[in-house]
Design a protein around this motif. Structure first.
Motif, PDB file in Angstrom:
ATOM      1  N   TYR A  63       0.832  -1.200   0.000  1.00 60.84           N
ATOM      2  CA  TYR A  63       0.000   0.000   0.000  1.00 60.84           C
ATOM      3  C   TYR A  63       0.870   1.254   0.000  1.00 60.84           C
ATOM      4  CZ  TYR A  63      -3.803  -3.108   1.322  1.00 60.84           C
ATOM      5  OH  TYR A  63      -4.721  -4.108   1.338  1.00 60.84           O
TER       6      TYR A  63
ATOM      7  N   TYR B  97      -2.383   3.126  -5.165  1.00 63.73           N
ATOM      8  CA  TYR B  97      -2.547   2.939  -3.722  1.00 63.73           C
ATOM      9  C   TYR B  97      -2.259   1.503  -3.281  1.00 63.73           C
ATOM     10  CZ  TYR B  97      -4.942   7.439  -3.740  1.00 63.73           C
ATOM     11  OH  TYR B  97      -5.244   8.764  -3.886  1.00 63.73           O
ATOM     12  N   TYR B  98      -2.465   0.550  -4.182  1.00 62.41           N
ATOM     13  CA  TYR B  98      -2.398  -0.864  -3.795  1.00 62.41           C
ATOM     14  C   TYR B  98      -1.863  -1.704  -4.951  1.00 62.41           C
ATOM     15  CZ  TYR B  98      -3.945  -5.636  -2.834  1.00 62.41           C
ATOM     16  OH  TYR B  98      -3.980  -6.984  -2.656  1.00 62.41           O
TER      17      TYR B  98
END
Length: 176
Positions: free
Chosen positions: A118, A154-155
Protein backbone atom coordinates in the motif's frame (compact mmCIF):
# COMPACT_ATOMS: atom_id res chain seq x y z
CA UNK A 1 28.30 -13.41 83.32
CA UNK A 2 26.52 -11.88 80.38
CA UNK A 3 25.51 -14.00 77.45
CA UNK A 4 24.70 -12.94 73.92
CA UNK A 5 22.32 -15.02 71.91
CA UNK A 6 22.16 -14.85 68.17
CA UNK A 7 19.05 -16.09 66.53
CA UNK A 8 19.25 -17.99 63.30
CA UNK A 9 17.33 -16.51 60.40
CA UNK A 10 17.14 -19.07 57.64
CA UNK A 11 16.59 -17.97 54.06
CA UNK A 12 18.17 -17.32 50.70
CA UNK A 13 21.43 -15.43 51.09
CA UNK A 14 22.23 -14.97 47.38
CA UNK A 15 21.46 -11.40 46.29
CA UNK A 16 21.03 -12.52 42.67
CA UNK A 17 18.14 -14.85 43.57
CA UNK A 18 14.55 -13.70 43.17
CA UNK A 19 13.76 -14.51 46.80
CA UNK A 20 16.89 -13.03 48.41
CA UNK A 21 16.46 -12.31 52.10
CA UNK A 22 18.88 -9.62 53.31
CA UNK A 23 18.14 -10.57 56.93
CA UNK A 24 19.01 -14.25 56.52
CA UNK A 25 22.14 -15.44 58.27
CA UNK A 26 21.71 -19.14 57.56
CA UNK A 27 21.46 -20.27 53.94
CA UNK A 28 18.64 -22.81 53.82
CA UNK A 29 19.03 -23.73 50.14
CA UNK A 30 15.74 -22.09 49.19
CA UNK A 31 17.10 -19.65 46.57
CA UNK A 32 14.99 -19.33 43.45
CA UNK A 33 16.45 -18.53 40.04
CA UNK A 34 13.62 -18.07 37.53
CA UNK A 35 14.31 -18.58 33.85
CA UNK A 36 13.83 -20.84 30.88
CA UNK A 37 14.60 -24.45 31.83
CA UNK A 38 14.06 -26.06 28.41
CA UNK A 39 17.45 -26.88 26.86
CA UNK A 40 15.86 -26.77 23.37
CA UNK A 41 14.89 -23.10 23.77
CA UNK A 42 16.93 -20.22 22.38
CA UNK A 43 17.08 -18.58 25.81
CA UNK A 44 17.81 -21.68 27.92
CA UNK A 45 19.23 -20.69 31.32
CA UNK A 46 21.26 -23.50 32.91
CA UNK A 47 21.22 -21.67 36.27
CA UNK A 48 17.41 -21.52 36.45
CA UNK A 49 15.70 -23.76 39.00
CA UNK A 50 12.15 -22.50 38.49
CA UNK A 51 10.50 -22.21 35.07
CA UNK A 52 9.13 -18.71 34.45
CA UNK A 53 7.46 -19.54 31.10
CA UNK A 54 9.86 -17.23 29.24
CA UNK A 55 11.22 -19.83 26.81
CA UNK A 56 11.46 -18.79 23.16
CA UNK A 57 12.06 -21.15 20.27
CA UNK A 58 13.44 -20.99 16.76
CA UNK A 59 11.17 -21.36 13.76
CA UNK A 60 12.75 -24.79 13.11
CA UNK A 61 11.50 -25.98 16.52
CA UNK A 62 7.97 -25.60 15.13
CA UNK A 63 8.88 -27.06 11.74
CA UNK A 64 8.75 -23.63 10.08
CA UNK A 65 11.20 -21.58 8.07
CA UNK A 66 12.92 -18.50 9.50
CA UNK A 67 12.13 -15.79 6.97
CA UNK A 68 13.56 -12.28 6.66
CA UNK A 69 11.58 -9.55 4.95
CA UNK A 70 13.51 -6.41 4.02
CA UNK A 71 11.65 -3.32 2.81
CA UNK A 72 13.98 -0.56 1.64
CA UNK A 73 13.31 3.11 2.26
CA UNK A 74 12.33 5.91 -0.10
CA UNK A 75 11.92 9.70 0.23
CA UNK A 76 8.44 9.21 1.77
CA UNK A 77 8.66 6.06 3.93
CA UNK A 78 5.65 7.07 6.04
CA UNK A 79 3.43 6.32 3.00
CA UNK A 80 4.59 2.68 2.80
CA UNK A 81 2.65 -0.17 4.43
CA UNK A 82 2.17 -3.83 3.63
CA UNK A 83 0.98 -7.21 4.86
CA UNK A 84 1.68 -10.79 3.89
CA UNK A 85 -1.07 -13.42 3.68
CA UNK A 86 -1.03 -17.20 3.42
CA UNK A 87 -2.94 -18.04 0.22
CA UNK A 88 -4.17 -21.41 1.52
CA UNK A 89 -5.66 -20.09 4.77
CA UNK A 90 -6.14 -16.38 4.13
CA UNK A 91 -4.38 -15.70 7.42
CA UNK A 92 -2.20 -12.63 7.79
CA UNK A 93 1.33 -13.85 8.50
CA UNK A 94 2.80 -10.43 9.28
CA UNK A 95 1.64 -6.84 8.85
CA UNK A 96 3.47 -3.53 8.94
CA UNK A 97 1.57 -0.22 9.15
CA UNK A 98 2.69 3.15 7.75
CA UNK A 99 6.46 3.72 7.79
CA UNK A 100 6.83 -0.03 7.27
CA UNK A 101 10.43 -0.01 6.14
CA UNK A 102 13.22 -2.05 7.68
CA UNK A 103 13.96 -5.69 8.42
CA UNK A 104 11.26 -8.01 9.74
CA UNK A 105 11.63 -11.64 10.85
CA UNK A 106 8.80 -14.16 10.80
CA UNK A 107 8.27 -17.92 10.92
CA UNK A 108 6.54 -19.30 7.83
CA UNK A 109 5.55 -22.70 6.54
CA UNK A 110 6.23 -23.78 2.97
CA UNK A 111 3.43 -22.64 0.69
CA UNK A 112 2.07 -19.78 -1.39
CA UNK A 113 1.76 -16.22 -0.11
CA UNK A 114 0.72 -12.78 -1.30
CA UNK A 115 2.55 -9.56 -0.50
CA UNK A 116 -0.05 -6.77 -0.29
CA UNK A 117 1.59 -3.37 -0.76
CA UNK A 118 0.00 0.00 0.00
CA UNK A 119 0.97 3.61 -0.57
CA UNK A 120 -1.15 6.15 1.33
CA UNK A 121 -0.48 9.02 -1.13
CA UNK A 122 -1.24 6.96 -4.22
CA UNK A 123 2.04 7.44 -6.05
CA UNK A 124 3.55 4.00 -5.44
CA UNK A 125 6.54 3.13 -3.31
CA UNK A 126 8.92 5.59 -5.02
CA UNK A 127 11.90 3.28 -5.00
CA UNK A 128 11.06 1.10 -2.00
CA UNK A 129 11.48 -2.61 -2.71
CA UNK A 130 10.87 -5.78 -0.74
CA UNK A 131 12.92 -8.96 -0.53
CA UNK A 132 11.67 -12.11 1.16
CA UNK A 133 14.42 -14.62 1.90
CA UNK A 134 15.43 -17.57 4.05
CA UNK A 135 17.31 -16.21 7.08
CA UNK A 136 19.50 -19.30 7.38
CA UNK A 137 20.79 -19.71 3.83
CA UNK A 138 19.90 -16.45 2.05
CA UNK A 139 17.71 -18.06 -0.62
CA UNK A 140 15.50 -15.31 -2.05
CA UNK A 141 11.88 -16.41 -2.46
CA UNK A 142 10.43 -13.13 -3.70
CA UNK A 143 11.46 -9.60 -4.49
CA UNK A 144 9.59 -6.69 -5.97
CA UNK A 145 8.06 -3.26 -5.66
CA UNK A 146 4.90 -1.40 -6.57
CA UNK A 147 5.09 -0.92 -10.33
CA UNK A 148 1.83 0.98 -10.78
CA UNK A 149 2.03 4.69 -11.64
CA UNK A 150 0.64 7.91 -10.22
CA UNK A 151 -2.16 8.84 -9.91
CA UNK A 152 -4.11 6.06 -8.27
CA UNK A 153 -1.26 3.78 -7.21
CA UNK A 154 -2.55 2.94 -3.72
CA UNK A 155 -2.40 -0.86 -3.80
CA UNK A 156 -0.60 -3.70 -5.56
CA UNK A 157 -0.20 -7.39 -4.74
CA UNK A 158 2.43 -9.96 -5.73
CA UNK A 159 2.11 -13.69 -5.11
CA UNK A 160 4.92 -16.19 -4.67
CA UNK A 161 5.41 -19.78 -3.54
CA UNK A 162 8.27 -21.65 -1.93
CA UNK A 163 8.86 -25.20 -0.82
CA UNK A 164 11.69 -27.29 0.58
CA UNK A 165 13.21 -27.58 -2.89
CA UNK A 166 13.56 -23.78 -3.12
CA UNK A 167 16.53 -24.04 -0.77
CA UNK A 168 18.56 -25.70 -3.52
CA UNK A 169 20.02 -23.16 -5.90
CA UNK A 170 21.47 -24.42 -9.14
CA UNK A 171 24.79 -22.97 -10.16
CA UNK A 172 27.16 -23.74 -12.94
CA UNK A 173 30.64 -22.72 -13.89
CA UNK A 174 32.18 -22.90 -17.30
CA UNK A 175 35.84 -23.76 -17.36
CA UNK A 176 38.19 -24.09 -20.27
Amino acid sequence: CDSVSISATPGCMDSTASNYNPFANVDDGSCLYPGCMDSLALNFDPTANIDDSSCTYSCAYYGLQDITIVVTTNPWPFEVSWFLTNNATGDTVIAAPNNAIGTFNVCMDYGCYTMHMYDSFGDGWNGSTYTISNSANGTVYATGAMTCVFPGCYYEAHSFCFDNCAAFVLSAAVTN
